[in-house]
Design an enzyme around this catalytic site. Structure first.
Site, PDB file in Angstrom:
ATOM      1  N   LYS A  22     -14.667  28.222   9.176  1.00 60.53           N
ATOM      2  CA  LYS A  22     -15.083  27.758   8.099  1.00 60.53           C
ATOM      3  C   LYS A  22     -16.155  28.508   7.372  1.00 60.53           C
ATOM      4  CE  LYS A  22     -14.887  23.080   7.327  1.00 60.53           C
ATOM      5  NZ  LYS A  22     -15.274  21.925   7.759  1.00 60.53           N
ATOM      6  N   ARG A  91     -21.317  21.489   5.894  1.00 63.50           N
ATOM      7  CA  ARG A  91     -20.009  21.295   6.378  1.00 63.50           C
ATOM      8  C   ARG A  91     -20.398  21.615   8.072  1.00 63.50           C
ATOM      9  NH1 ARG A  91     -18.564  21.130   1.324  1.00 63.50           N
ATOM     10  NH2 ARG A  91     -16.616  19.671   0.612  1.00 63.50           N
ATOM     11  N   GLY A 100     -12.323  16.984  11.797  1.00 59.43           N
ATOM     12  CA  GLY A 100     -12.515  16.100  11.421  1.00 59.43           C
ATOM     13  C   GLY A 100     -13.978  15.446  12.858  1.00 59.43           C
ATOM     14  N   MET A 102     -16.959  16.786  13.916  1.00 60.74           N
ATOM     15  CA  MET A 102     -18.371  17.276  13.518  1.00 60.74           C
ATOM     16  C   MET A 102     -18.343  16.725  12.138  1.00 60.74           C
ATOM     17  SD  MET A 102     -18.709  20.582  15.574  1.00 60.74           S
ATOM     18  CE  MET A 102     -17.302  21.131  14.708  1.00 60.74           C
ATOM     19  N   ARG A 332      -7.950  27.926   6.117  1.00 59.39           N
ATOM     20  CA  ARG A 332      -7.862  28.296   6.922  1.00 59.39           C
ATOM     21  C   ARG A 332      -6.852  28.714   7.848  1.00 59.39           C
ATOM     22  NH1 ARG A 332     -10.540  22.431   9.407  1.00 59.39           N
ATOM     23  NH2 ARG A 332      -8.583  21.351   8.682  1.00 59.39           N
ATOM     24  N   HIS A 445      -6.366  12.022   8.503  1.00 62.79           N
ATOM     25  CA  HIS A 445      -6.982  12.552   9.824  1.00 62.79           C
ATOM     26  C   HIS A 445      -6.456  12.629  11.108  1.00 62.79           C
ATOM     27  CE1 HIS A 445      -9.216  11.480  13.584  1.00 62.79           C
ATOM     28  NE2 HIS A 445     -10.155  12.439  13.187  1.00 62.79           N
ATOM     29  N   SER A 768       5.369  36.760  47.975  1.00 63.27           N
ATOM     30  CA  SER A 768       5.415  35.664  47.229  1.00 63.27           C
ATOM     31  C   SER A 768       4.102  34.722  47.061  1.00 63.27           C
ATOM     32  CB  SER A 768       6.992  35.224  46.309  1.00 63.27           C
ATOM     33  OG  SER A 768       6.964  33.716  45.881  1.00 63.27           O
ATOM     34  N   CYS A 836       5.583  31.835  43.217  1.00 61.38           N
ATOM     35  CA  CYS A 836       6.713  30.698  42.961  1.00 61.38           C
ATOM     36  C   CYS A 836       6.211  29.391  43.242  1.00 61.38           C
ATOM     37  CB  CYS A 836       7.794  30.523  44.420  1.00 61.38           C
ATOM     38  SG  CYS A 836       6.910  30.800  46.000  1.00 61.38           S
ATOM     39  N   TYR A 856       7.314  39.087  38.865  1.00 61.92           N
ATOM     40  CA  TYR A 856       8.272  38.319  37.856  1.00 61.92           C
ATOM     41  C   TYR A 856       7.299  36.642  38.691  1.00 61.92           C
ATOM     42  CZ  TYR A 856       9.219  36.748  42.947  1.00 61.92           C
ATOM     43  OH  TYR A 856       9.453  36.461  44.463  1.00 61.92           O
TER      44      TYR A 856
END
Length: 886
Positions: A22, A91, A100, A102, A332, A445, A768, A836, A856
């Site tokens: 913020k 704030r 919401g 804090m 934001r 909220h 693997s 895997c 992979y």
């Protein structure tokens, strides 16, 4: 000496670690020349120091006072001036958005003297006393934990006796006196009259709110580290509650639910601060502001366009209009639904604001998983019970509960029904399948938090009359009680009594090949981003598949092979009796007969899978679990034999089976006779399986196919184990005419195998990683035992941020993987390495495997698209610094 306070003009958005999200964005808007009230930010460093010692760091409040004097000079107003007082808003603002969770305290600086000055300056005595009562209410709850119901009860009583215009100035003055008495009774002293004391206590309370229960729960849910701390933003108050030419609102530069461009948000005239997100009164759509105040609406539109171009993303904006003057209180990068994330990312590429690589970093595997969930099938659906605002999409069905505790304690799916939610409802929102409120809109909220968590949410269903104490909600003459089933649609806002059937989502249908890629904007966006992920990813994606049907499904979902075919799953059902014959065999002849009976069945299984994956690799794991798992449980057999003997009957085969189970019983079979050990002590078992693979492959070759089987030996801990099995396997393979070349490799699933990978690679064509067992053996955890015993406590206490069976333990297990990859490839250059375990479908784990240099990952078929997307993100993430967790 450390510095702890920065004026808004001194920062920018790159300093979010210090200024919080913020504060950094307020600084950025200030630098852009947008109308931001003057203010400053107390850093996250100061918060961490406070949390470590329980006291503000030395010199903090001297710095605060210095910056406060600059605001006073700029506005020509002083904090505490009884004639023309400066009032402040305090704030929170952590590095990552925690809506919401804090604390916020508004109207700092009001007291018995300054309230008169505010009334005179504003020309509105009612407004001044209402602001004073707000301060006492917020301050009392936030700083001293006074239950909010104490204040709310008194406020409701005053409103009940007020006229249509609301409480009068005199009624609010009396309410302030009542609030002061509540404060003194709970705290033991009067409400503080010194404005600087109010400010310093407010800053401390925001620091402390970082460790509130709801903030910790939210961080755990969103995987936000606990050690970041929060910044505190202090700014001059601007007032939206000064009459019809004032107001407050929340705006989004695009629809956060669908991604569609346009004007989206909520506005509340004659309202202050938190009224919009608190859902105290139902808002009007933001477009209505164009009628109420066209000048401010036009200016807001210009600012929204500026911010979206600047941030190159959907922006979430909070603003206040004070008597026709627009002020920006926050921006934001906005939270959005999974659908909106994909649509917006594709749009921003088309608009030239971001690249295709950047678009991949704007969506996550978790969001793609949400889009694969089913939606309601409304064919023949009844009329809805009520309609609200679709705030977070999805189809949710569950029993009605009216409080967070009931939702958290429920054993089945529930819908949390509230007038409006507040931060204390977070545990219930996490546990619920969906959230339904009678108040609030798309920026309440409930809506913001539900969207962030991927929960279905319907808000603002005004027809609902909710009585939480009686446990019922009424709609007209219909009463729905706790425990009854309802269905809610987070797209349309419709609510039905009873269970509405669901149908596959469009994204799931597209991925299954049932819908065209241009079926709708969402499907088109998923198609584009998945296609780009496939184009840039270096990590292959295979599937865990044990049947031709699973293999075919995985291929349709984009798998480029089978990374794990578990042969033990082929011995269940009717074939279990053949395994019993093998276990009970009395001598080589009976054992060979049992294996001969199993051979054609295994061959047919493998042929079907090889056909489904023709031209792609299929890694077939030889039998892994202990043989006793194919026999009835010890307790069950014991009871059956005892019952027969009690009746004087011959237990027959049960008695023989019981002898075998007792003979093979192990206290910890996970570490016992299984995997490669089983193949070495049961003659012919692995040879039969290898022959079945080879003969199936030869059959496919004769049919014109291109089979590519690979044989994987499980649970190897020493190279000599693998060498012995490989010697036998190669003799078998050499005796099958027409079989293609079949590589033989091993699973790395015990620490010793990882530590001796260089030796093992001399005998293995590929590795693997079986990360499920590697996690168990590294941690000394038995997964089935510990997840239900102490894992909850470990997660609660922060010992685990997330279960190591859900996300790879990069520090411990990951180190073994890195070591094995490096030493394996040093011994055998070009060694193919995959994974895997179920971690192969976890987006965060996929990012680790890509960075560790694996070739992979393999996962369940339905997670293949998620792994494809995560692998694409991993390929571009190093240049963008993004993570799939947030």
């Amino acid at each position: 000496m450390a510095r702890y306070v920065y004026d808004f003009i001194e920062g920018d958005r790159s300093r979010a670690d210090v200024l919080g999200g913020k504060g950094a964005n307020l600084a950025e808007m200030t630098r852009l020349g947008l109308p931001v009230p003057p203010g400053f930010t107390v850093t996250t460093d100061a918060c961490r120091a406070y949390l470590a010692t329980g006291a503000p760091p030395a010199g903090l409040f001297e710095e605060v006072n210095a910056h406060l004097r600059e605001i006073e000079a700029r506005l020509d107003r002083r904090l505490g001036d009884p004639v023309d007082p400066l009032l402040l808003a305090v704030r929170s603002g952590g590095r990552y958005s925690m809506p919401g969770m804090m604390e916020t305290i508004l109207d700092i600086g009001l007291n018995d003297a300054t309230v008169g000055g505010l009334a005179a300056r504003s020309g509105d005595e009612r407004f001044a006393w209402d602001s004073y009562r707000r301060l006492i209410q917020m301050f009392g709850h936030t700083v001293h934990d006074i239950p909010p119901e104490e204040f709310a009860h008194e406020l409701a009583a005053v409103r009940a006796t007020a006229g249509p215009a609301g409480p009068s100035a005199g009624q609010l003055r009396d309410l302030v006196d009542t609030y002061k008495k509540i404060f003194a009774r709970h705290v033991g002293h009067d409400f503080p009259q010194a404005p600087h004391e109010q400010l310093f206590l407010a800053i401390r309370s925001v620091f402390a709110s970082w460790n509130s229960e709801r903030a910790r729960i939210y961080r755990r849910q969103e995987r936000i580290p606990d050690d970041l701390g929060t910044a505190v933003n202090v700014m001059a108050m601007v007032f939206g509650n000064l009459g019809p030419d004032s107001g407050t609102g929340v705006a989004f530069t695009r629809d956060p639910a669908t991604g569609a461009p346009g004007v989206y948000g909520d506005y509340l005239a004659d309202a202050q601060g938190e009224d919009v997100v608190a859902g105290i009164r139902n808002t009007v759509p933001l477009a209505e502001l164009g009628r109420l105040d066209p000048v401010s609406f036009r200016r807001l539109g210009e600012i929204m366009a500026t911010l979206e171009r600047h941030y190159r993303d959907l922006c979430d904006i909070e603003f206040t209009i004070e008597r026709g003057r627009l002020w920006m209180l926050q921006t934001r990068v906005g939270k959005r639904t999974a659908a909106a994330a994909f649509v917006i990312a594709a749009q921003l590429v088309d608009e030239g604001l971001i690249t295709a690589d950047e678009a991949l970093t704007r969506v996550t595997g978790a969001q793609l998983a949400q889009l694969m969930f089913p939606a309601f099938d409304l064919t023949g659906a009844p009329e809805p019970l009520a309609v609200g605002v679709g705030a977070s999409p999805g189809a949710a069905v569950g029993r009605v509960v009216f409080d967070s505790a009931a939702a958290a304690a429920a054993t089945g799916p529930v819908i949390l029904v509230r007038r409006e939610t507040n931060p204390d409802d977070l545990p219930g929102m996490i546990a619920a399948a969906g959230v339904l409120t009678s108040r609030g809109g798309k920026t309440s909220h409930a809506a913001v938090v539900a969207r962030g968590m991927g929960r279905t949410c319907v808000c603002g269903a005004e027809a609902l009359r909710i009585d939480s104490e009686r446990g019922e909600v009424a709609v007209g003459d219909r009463v729905v009680r706790a425990g009854e089933v309802i269905s809610i649609d987070g797209d349309s806002g419709r609510i039905w009594l009873g269970e509405i059937p669901v149908q596959p989502s469009p994204v799931a249908r597209y991925l299954a090949g049932e819908l065209d890629a241009e079926a709708d904007p969402l499907v088109a966006a998923v198609h584009r981003l998945l296609g780009h992920a496939d184009a840039v990813r270096k990590l292959g994606v295979r599937a865990n598949a044990d049947t031709p049907r699973d293999a075919g499904r995985a291929r349709r979902l984009g798998a480029t092979g089978v990374g794990l075919c578990r042969t033990e799953h082929m011995f269940l059902g009717e074939r279990r009796s053949l395994v019993e014959r093998l276990i009970l065999a009395d001598g080589p002849a009976e054992r060979e007969a049992a294996l001969a009976a199993l051979l054609p069945l295994q061959r047919a299984d493998f042929a079907g899978i090889l056909a489904a994956m023709d031209g792609l690799p299929v890694t077939i794991r030889l039998l892994d679990p202990p043989l006793h798992e194919f026999l009835p449980p010890l307790a069950e057999l014991t009871a059956r034999v005892a019952r027969a003997e009690a009746l004087g009957e011959d237990p027959g085969r049960d008695g023989t089976l019981l002898d075998a189970v007792r003979r093979m019983h192990e206290a910890n079979p996970m570490l016992g006779l299984r995997g490669v050990r089983l193949g070495l002590v049961v003659p012919g078992l692995f040879a039969m399986q290898v022959r079945a693979v080879a003969e199936a492959a030869a059959e496919r070759v004769r049919a014109g196919g291109d089979p590519r089987p690979e044989i994987m030996v499980p649970l190897v801990g020493d190279v000599r184990e693998l060498a012995a099995v490989r010697d036998e396997a190669e003799r078998v393979l050499a005796g099958v005419d027409g079989a293609p070349e079949i590589p033989i490799g091993t699973m790395i699933e015990v620490p010793r195998a990882a530590l001796t990978a260089g030796e093992i690679a001399a005998e293995a064509h590929f590795f693997s990683f079986g990360t499920n067992d590697l996690t168990q053996t590294t941690w000394a955890f038995s997964r089935d035992d510990v997840e239900g015993s102490f894992f909850g406590a470990y997660l609660e206490r922060g010992i685990f941020p997330v279960s190591p069976f859900e996300r790879i333990d990069a520090t411990g297990v990951g180190r073994l993987i890195r070591l094995a990859v490096a030493e394996g490839r040093a011994a055998r250059p070009g060694l193919t390495v995959g994974v895997c375990g179920e971690h192969g479908g976890d987006p965060d784990s996929v990012a680790f495997f890509a960075e560790a240099g694996l070739d992979y990952v393999s996962c369940s078929p339905y997670r293949v698209p998620i792994a494809r997307l995560a692998a694409g993100r991993a390929a571009v993430a190093p240049t963008t610094g993004t993570s799939d967790s947030r």
